[in-house]
Design a protein around this motif. Structure first.
Motif, mmCIF file in Angstrom:
data_model
loop_
_atom_site.group_PDB
_atom_site.id
_atom_site.type_symbol
_atom_site.label_atom_id
_atom_site.label_comp_id
_atom_site.label_asym_id
_atom_site.label_seq_id
_atom_site.Cartn_x
_atom_site.Cartn_y
_atom_site.Cartn_z
ATOM 1 N N THR A 15 0.723 -1.286 -0.049
ATOM 2 C CA THR A 15 -0.007 0.020 0.129
ATOM 3 C C THR A 15 0.925 1.358 0.056
ATOM 4 N N GLY A 16 1.990 1.215 0.383
ATOM 5 C CA GLY A 16 3.014 2.345 0.394
ATOM 6 C C GLY A 16 3.480 3.063 -0.923
ATOM 7 N N THR A 17 3.792 4.313 -0.698
ATOM 8 C CA THR A 17 4.430 5.029 -1.962
ATOM 9 C C THR A 17 5.934 4.425 -2.255
ATOM 10 N N ASP A 18 6.597 4.629 -3.404
ATOM 11 C CA ASP A 18 8.055 3.971 -3.627
ATOM 12 C C ASP A 18 8.687 4.487 -2.592
ATOM 13 N N ILE A 19 8.687 6.076 -2.275
ATOM 14 C CA ILE A 19 9.854 6.420 -1.227
ATOM 15 C C ILE A 19 9.632 5.931 -0.001
ATOM 16 N N ASP A 20 8.402 5.772 0.432
ATOM 17 C CA ASP A 20 8.144 5.243 1.936
ATOM 18 C C ASP A 20 8.453 3.805 1.834
ATOM 19 N N ILE A 21 8.421 3.073 0.759
ATOM 20 C CA ILE A 21 8.892 1.604 0.822
ATOM 21 C C ILE A 21 10.659 1.397 1.114
ATOM 22 N N GLU A 66 17.032 8.390 -6.940
ATOM 23 C CA GLU A 66 18.059 9.283 -6.811
ATOM 24 C C GLU A 66 18.403 10.440 -7.513
ATOM 25 N N GLN A 67 18.146 10.077 -9.034
ATOM 26 C CA GLN A 67 18.490 11.013 -9.828
ATOM 27 C C GLN A 67 17.334 12.127 -9.755
ATOM 28 N N ASN A 68 16.220 11.896 -9.473
ATOM 29 C CA ASN A 68 15.113 12.990 -9.421
ATOM 30 C C ASN A 68 15.234 13.717 -8.059
ATOM 31 N N LYS A 69 16.259 13.377 -7.217
ATOM 32 C CA LYS A 69 16.618 14.021 -5.863
ATOM 33 C C LYS A 69 15.319 13.582 -4.997
ATOM 34 N N GLN A 70 14.822 12.577 -5.077
ATOM 35 C CA GLN A 70 13.753 12.173 -4.103
ATOM 36 C C GLN A 70 14.146 11.321 -2.951
ATOM 37 N N LEU A 71 15.293 10.572 -3.220
ATOM 38 C CA LEU A 71 16.175 9.738 -2.315
ATOM 39 C C LEU A 71 17.414 10.200 -2.046
ATOM 40 N N GLU A 72 18.014 10.209 -0.859
ATOM 41 C CA GLU A 72 19.408 10.154 -0.746
ATOM 42 C C GLU A 72 20.122 8.723 -1.182
ATOM 43 N N PRO A 73 21.407 8.904 -1.484
ATOM 44 C CA PRO A 73 22.126 7.310 -1.839
ATOM 45 C C PRO A 73 22.281 6.620 -0.546
ATOM 46 N N ARG A 74 22.052 5.454 -1.039
ATOM 47 C CA ARG A 74 21.939 4.635 0.370
ATOM 48 C C ARG A 74 23.104 4.413 0.794
ATOM 49 N N ARG A 75 23.448 4.418 1.995
ATOM 50 C CA ARG A 75 24.413 4.489 3.011
ATOM 51 C C ARG A 75 24.531 2.987 3.830
ATOM 52 N N SER A 76 25.318 2.121 3.746
ATOM 53 C CA SER A 76 25.543 0.751 4.276
ATOM 54 C C SER A 76 25.683 1.060 5.685
ATOM 55 N N ALA A 77 25.152 0.067 6.554
ATOM 56 C CA ALA A 77 25.664 0.100 7.805
ATOM 57 C C ALA A 77 26.993 -0.282 8.224
ATOM 58 N N LEU A 78 27.589 -1.033 7.154
ATOM 59 C CA LEU A 78 28.803 -1.592 7.227
ATOM 60 C C LEU A 78 30.072 -0.601 7.243
ATOM 61 N N GLU A 79 29.722 0.497 6.797
ATOM 62 C CA GLU A 79 30.542 1.645 6.628
ATOM 63 C C GLU A 79 30.941 2.154 8.305
ATOM 64 N N ASP A 80 29.890 2.215 9.113
ATOM 65 C CA ASP A 80 30.076 2.633 10.423
ATOM 66 C C ASP A 80 31.008 1.430 11.045
ATOM 67 N N ASP A 81 31.097 0.276 10.628
ATOM 68 C CA ASP A 81 31.799 -0.743 11.258
ATOM 69 C C ASP A 81 33.139 -0.521 10.842
ATOM 70 N N PHE A 82 33.236 -0.376 9.497
ATOM 71 C CA PHE A 82 34.871 0.102 8.891
ATOM 72 C C PHE A 82 35.400 1.156 9.603
ATOM 73 N N GLU A 83 34.752 2.312 9.846
ATOM 74 C CA GLU A 83 35.009 3.217 10.585
ATOM 75 C C GLU A 83 35.488 3.212 11.949
ATOM 76 N N GLU A 84 34.662 2.292 12.515
ATOM 77 C CA GLU A 84 35.198 1.928 13.968
ATOM 78 C C GLU A 84 36.356 1.053 14.129
ATOM 79 N N GLU A 85 36.426 0.108 12.846
ATOM 80 C CA GLU A 85 37.654 -0.575 12.998
ATOM 81 C C GLU A 85 39.089 0.172 12.492
ATOM 82 N N GLU A 86 38.484 1.260 11.927
ATOM 83 C CA GLU A 86 39.920 2.220 11.571
ATOM 84 C C GLU A 86 40.013 2.730 12.884
ATOM 85 N N GLU A 87 39.189 3.305 13.776
ATOM 86 C CA GLU A 87 39.642 4.213 14.628
ATOM 87 C C GLU A 87 40.208 3.337 15.690
ATOM 88 N N LYS A 88 39.879 2.131 15.703
ATOM 89 C CA LYS A 88 40.637 1.229 16.768
ATOM 90 C C LYS A 88 42.024 0.884 16.377
#
Length: 375
Positions: A110-116, A172-194
């Motif tokens: 039932t939802g819209t594309d952006i909400d989905i 994304e091209q229509n500026k309706q959604l931001e590029p998807r950011r994976s949760a693994l990037e936070d893990d990579f940054e934490e590993e680098e800081e460690k």
């Protein structure tokens, strides 16, 4: 009455929300015992209790394709149409995984594309196990993230055709959604800081520490290059996937245009052929009509000739009868004179006398050749 949609419910994609489920599956749900006993009179508040009792997901199963409780609750949500906030709370519920999956499936319908994309993509980080009932009644193991990927990438799930949604890169091209950011990037940054903290704790010499803080540390350069390469590879993979999707959509569109062009060409060819056949059939019908008229004309002419011949024969017969009737009196005159003479003779011999004795005596005298008695 129990199967009717809530009068206050809004239409979804221009139709009744329950029409998102195929009619055959909808009829099976209405006849199911779970629907009649457990789903009767449910509201948006009481539906949560039934959703918490779920222990598996699935569509229909068995030889008679019996609907599962999961799909019955989905049908009930389509019927009562709960508020969007309630559906979002279903999705954000981390204690009951089947409640989360139920809300995600309803939002996908039932939802819209952006909400989905906005509410379902975070569920990629949920790796909990799910039990799924297959069509033969057996259970199979799956995970929440796998099922969310199925909802986002396929057109059919749990025996229900899912509505089409736009590709993510188009939004994304229509500026309706931001590029998807994976949760693994936070893990990579934490590993680098460690790693950086460990390097600092090892007590490196001052030269290395100065180079490190100035950005000239080989380890830091290596980590930065590795991170840059990982981002570059990820961007390249994303661009390749986007190009692949665009090429596939273009090929599909071009194939559809080619099919439409071939269909139009075949339709024109068939129309010309039909026109030729129609003209040929019209000429044939005109010839048949002309033959029919000629046949009728010949038949009417022969009928008139036979009628005139019969009229002529009747006139000839009438003429002959008239001639015969006009000639008969002259032929019958001698007979009449003879009969009159005989009657006269009979009257002259006295045999017709009213007195029987005298008539008898006259007959005897006539036989003897004597004259009759004159009295």
């Amino acid at each position: 009455m129990a199967n009717r949609t809530d009068p206050l419910a809004k239409s979804i994609r221009g139709t009744n929300p329950q029409n998102l489920v195929e009619k055959i599956l909808r009829s099976k749900i209405y006849q199911n015992t779970y629907w009649k006993e457990q789903c009767f009179g449910l509201t948006a508040e009481t539906l949560v209790d039934k959703a918490m009792e779920l222990d598996h997901l699935g569509g229909t199963f068995g030889g008679n394709r019996k609907p599962s409780p999961f799909i019955c609750l989905v049908m009930k949500m389509l019927q009562i149409q709960p508020e969007k906030d309630i559906v979002v709370e279903f999705i954000k519920n981390e204690d009951y995984k089947y409640v989360r999956v139920l809300g995600a499936f309803y939002l996908r319908l039932t939802g819209t594309d952006i909400d989905i994309y906005r509410y379902l993509e975070p569920l990629y980080n949920d790796y909990r196990k799910l039990r799924r009932k297959l069509a033969d009644g057996q259970y199979a193991l799956t995970h929440v993230d796998e099922y969310i990927d199925e909802l986002l990438t396929t057109d059919y799930s749990c025996d229900i055709a899912l509505p089409r949604i736009k590709k993510r890169w188009i939004l994304e091209q229509n500026k309706q959604l931001e590029p998807r950011r994976s949760a693994l990037e936070d893990d990579f940054e934490e590993e680098e800081e460690k790693d950086e903290d460990e390097q600092l704790a090892t007590g490196l010499d001052d030269e290395h520490e100065k180079d490190y803080y100035r950005g000239g540390s080989p380890a830091r350069e290596r980590d930065r290059d590795r991170r840059r390469d990982s981002h570059r590879h990820r961007d390249r993979d994303y661009d390749r996937d986007r190009d692949y999707d665009r090429d596939r959509d273009y090929d599909r569109e071009r194939g559809r245009r080619d099919r439409d062009r071939d269909r139009d060409r075949d339709r024109d060819r068939h129309r010309l052929r039909d026109d030729k056949d129609y003209g040929r059939e019209r000429d044939r019908e005109r010839d048949r009509e002309r033959d029919r008229r000629d046949r009728g004309r010949r038949r009417s002419y022969s009928r008139s000739r036979s009628r005139s011949r019969d009229r002529k024969d009747r006139e000839d017969d009438r003429r002959k009868r008239h001639a015969r009737s006009s000639a008969s009196p002259a032929r019958d005159e001698p007979k009449k004179k003879k009969e009159k003479k005989e009657k006269k003779e009979k009257k002259d011999d006295g045999t017709d006398h009213p007195d029987p004795e005298i008539a008898e005596a006259n007959r005897l005298r006539a036989s003897l050749g004597l004259k009759p008695l004159k009295l």
